[in-house]
Structures are given as structure tokens and as C-alpha cells.
Scaffold this active site. Structure first.
Site, short mmCIF file in Angstrom:
data_model
loop_
_atom_site.label_atom_id
_atom_site.label_comp_id
_atom_site.label_asym_id
_atom_site.label_seq_id
_atom_site.Cartn_x
_atom_site.Cartn_y
_atom_site.Cartn_z
CG ASP A 208 -58.33 36.50 -35.53
OD1 ASP A 208 -57.19 36.05 -35.30
OD2 ASP A 208 -59.12 36.83 -34.62
CE1 TYR B 87 -62.54 36.11 -29.84
CE2 TYR B 87 -62.35 36.01 -32.22
CZ TYR B 87 -61.86 36.41 -31.00
OH TYR B 87 -60.68 37.11 -30.96
CG HIS C 62 -58.20 33.83 -26.75
ND1 HIS C 62 -59.37 33.51 -27.34
CD2 HIS C 62 -58.11 35.18 -26.83
CE1 HIS C 62 -59.96 34.61 -27.78
NE2 HIS C 62 -59.22 35.63 -27.48
#
Ligand code: A2P
Length: 278
Positions: free
Chosen positions: A47, A52, A110
Site C-alpha cells: 500500500d 507518500y 486519498h
């Protein structure tokens, strides 16, 4: 063993029951080495998220693992501040390129709002993102589509506009933080809940109840917390950069008795004042 089990999404796609979580794993050697170690140890679900900033390193690890693409399940996410049809297509293509892949297994919005403006009303824009994702899904570029951090009204907004139900909703879920309203809605509507921060980012590992139960099962507090997520029909994505922990988190080979689940249900959330973020 958890590592060999799957959930089945509402469109019939199999998704491994535990994922290697990569939030807060820095790009470069740390993300590369920990993801490669995770795949070598048997994780088949990784994931990540564009936000990120570690997709490229994860992509290199996927390639160097030499595990067949069809044996891996890769989840990534549309950045929370990218709202609209065209930007969704653009960001999706960028994630594909970063990861070095030609399809994504699961792509998520997200968050329903940008992190800089939590709670903002982006209902109209989220519908545009969702339409773009449905188009990518119908073209075969994504095997399943979903959302993250969505509440009931955010989900209903998408469903009413498109008649297309998300396959998954990734939420902050752990012992003491079971988010009952969205949890019950997703369970009822066959939307898989993916549990991010299943260890409460480490804050539950010293909890007394969790430790007492771990002793009883002769296992670790981390495994008790991960098994709790699965007992609740949610998919945990533990993060670690330490090889022995990455390995151990995957080897959950027991079930919890009802009486112990009830005890865990009573644990107080150690992060009650912490804002949502993944
Ligand atoms: P580290 O990366 O140094 O191993 P969450 O998955 O809820 O976000 O929690 C991640 C946090 O828990 C990280 O700080 C991680 O530290 C730590 N962690 C992960 N697995 C374990 C484990 N098996 N035992 C102890 N700490 C762990």
C-alpha cells in the site's frame, strides 16, 4: 496463516488480507529495502500513495523482487488536493510511471478534501475524480477503485451521482478507534474497510489489555492488534522498517476468542486528540 488469505472485493477481485503499509517510510534506500524485504518475506499486497513520495523506490523494489506482477497486489492513491477529472487521469498516469507498472490493482481517492482544508465541501469535484476512476477501471487500467478517509455522506455523494459503489474505503482503524458509523455503513454495503495505522502508529503496543491478551496467546501485542482488525473484517496495513517486525507482523496464525475481542472493544483510543492523516 493471514499471509495466505484473501478478501474478495464486491467485483470478485481477490485482495490479500494483509498489506505492507508504507506511509512515513522515506523515499530512497529505506523504502526500497523495506519493500523488497516485505515482498521476499511473503507480503503480496503493498500500500502506497502519491503523497507518500516513495512510489519510485517501491516500484524499483517490485521490479527487483522478481515476483510475477499478477502475484502482487498494488494499492496507490490520488493526492487529496487533486480534485477534478483531468487531474485524476494525469496523476494516475504519473503513479503508473513512478511505480513502473502498466496497471494498478486498487486506486483510491486519498481523502474527500485537501489535507490543508479538512472538512471542505468538495462533493462536486469528488464526483469528477470518481468518474475518471470509473473510466480508468472500465479501460482495464485499474482492477478495483475506492476511497480513503470517506464518511457516509462522502460515499453516498459518489454512489448517488454515478451508481458505482467504491470497492474499498481505507480508514484509520485500530483497537479503540473503530469508527462505528462508517464501519457499519461499509460492512452493510460490501465496501471493504482497509485499516490504516492498525498499531495506532505504535501507540497501542504498550497498552495493558493488549499486553495481557498477548501473554495469554503467547504472542506479540502487534499480532493481537492485527488479528483484531481481521476479526472485524478489515484489512490491516502495518508499517515497519525493521526486517524482524516486517516478518513477524505477517505471521498471524491464530484467531481471537469472542471474550478477548470484547475486552479489546473496551480499550480507550490512545490518540483521541490526534487529527486524521495518512
Ligand atoms: P518501525 O517502523 O520502527 O518498526 P502503524 O502500522 O499503526 O502505522 O504503526 C507503525 C509503527 O509501529 C511504527 O513506528 C513501527 O516502527 C512500529 N511497529 C511496527 N511493527 C511493530 C512490531 N511488530 N513491534 C513493535 N513496533 C512495531
Amino acid at each position: 496463516m493471514l499471509k495466505d488469505e484473501d478478501f474478495i472485493l464486491s467485483n470478485g477481485v481477490k485482495i490479500p488480507k494483509i498489506a505492507f503499509g508504507t506511509w512515513q517510510i522515506p523515499d530512497g534506500d529505506v523504502a526500497y529495502n523495506s519493500t523488497l524485504a516485505a515482498i521476499k518475506m511473503g507480503y503480496r499486497h503493498i500500500d502506497t500513495a502519491r503523497a507518500y513520495e516513495n512510489e519510485k523506490s517501491i516500484g524499483r523494489a517490485i521490479k527487483d523482487s522478481n515476483v510475477k506482477r499478477e502475484d502482487l497486489f498494488i494499492t496507490t492513491k490520488l493526492p487529496a488536493d487533486c480534485k477534478g477529472y483531468d487531474i485524476t487521469i494525469q496523476k494516475f498516469n504519473e503513479s503508473l510511471a513512478n511505480l513502473g507498472l502498466d496497471y494498478i490493482d486498487l486506486y483510491l481517492i486519498h481523502a474527500p478534501w485537501p489535507w490543508s482544508n479538512v472538512g471542505a465541501d468538495c462533493r462536486r469535484e469528488n464526483i469528477e475524480c470518481w468518474k475518471a476512476m470509473i473510466d480508468l477501471y472500465n479501460k482495464g487500467l485499474i482492477r478495483a477503485i475506492g476511497v480513503s478517509n470517506f464518511r457516509v455522506d462522502d460515499l453516498e455523494n459518489l454512489i448517488h451521482a454515478t451508481n458505482f459503489k467504491p470497492h474499498a474505503n481505507q480508514i484509520r482503524f485500530f483497537v479503540g478507534n473503530t469508527q462505528n458509523e462508517i464501519y457499519n455503513y461499509c460492512q452493510k454495503n460490501n465496501i471493504l474497510i482497509m485499516a490504516y495505522s492498525p498499531l495506532a502508529t505504535g501507540n497501542l503496543l504498550s497498552d495493558k489489555t493488549v499486553n495481557d491478551i498477548a501473554k495469554k496467546y503467547n504472542t506479540t501485542p502487534a499480532k493481537i492488534l492485527l488479528r483484531y482488525c481481521v476479526e472485524k473484517n478489515t484489512l490491516p496495513l502495518p508499517k515497519s522498517t525493521h526486517e524482524e517486525r516486517i516478518k513477524s507482523n505477517l505471521e498471524v496464525d491464530f484467531t481471537l476468542k469472542e471474550e478477548d475481542i470484547k475486552l479489546l472493544d473496551q480499550v480507550r483510543n490512545p490518540e483521541l486528540d490526534r487529527p486524521l492523516r495518512s
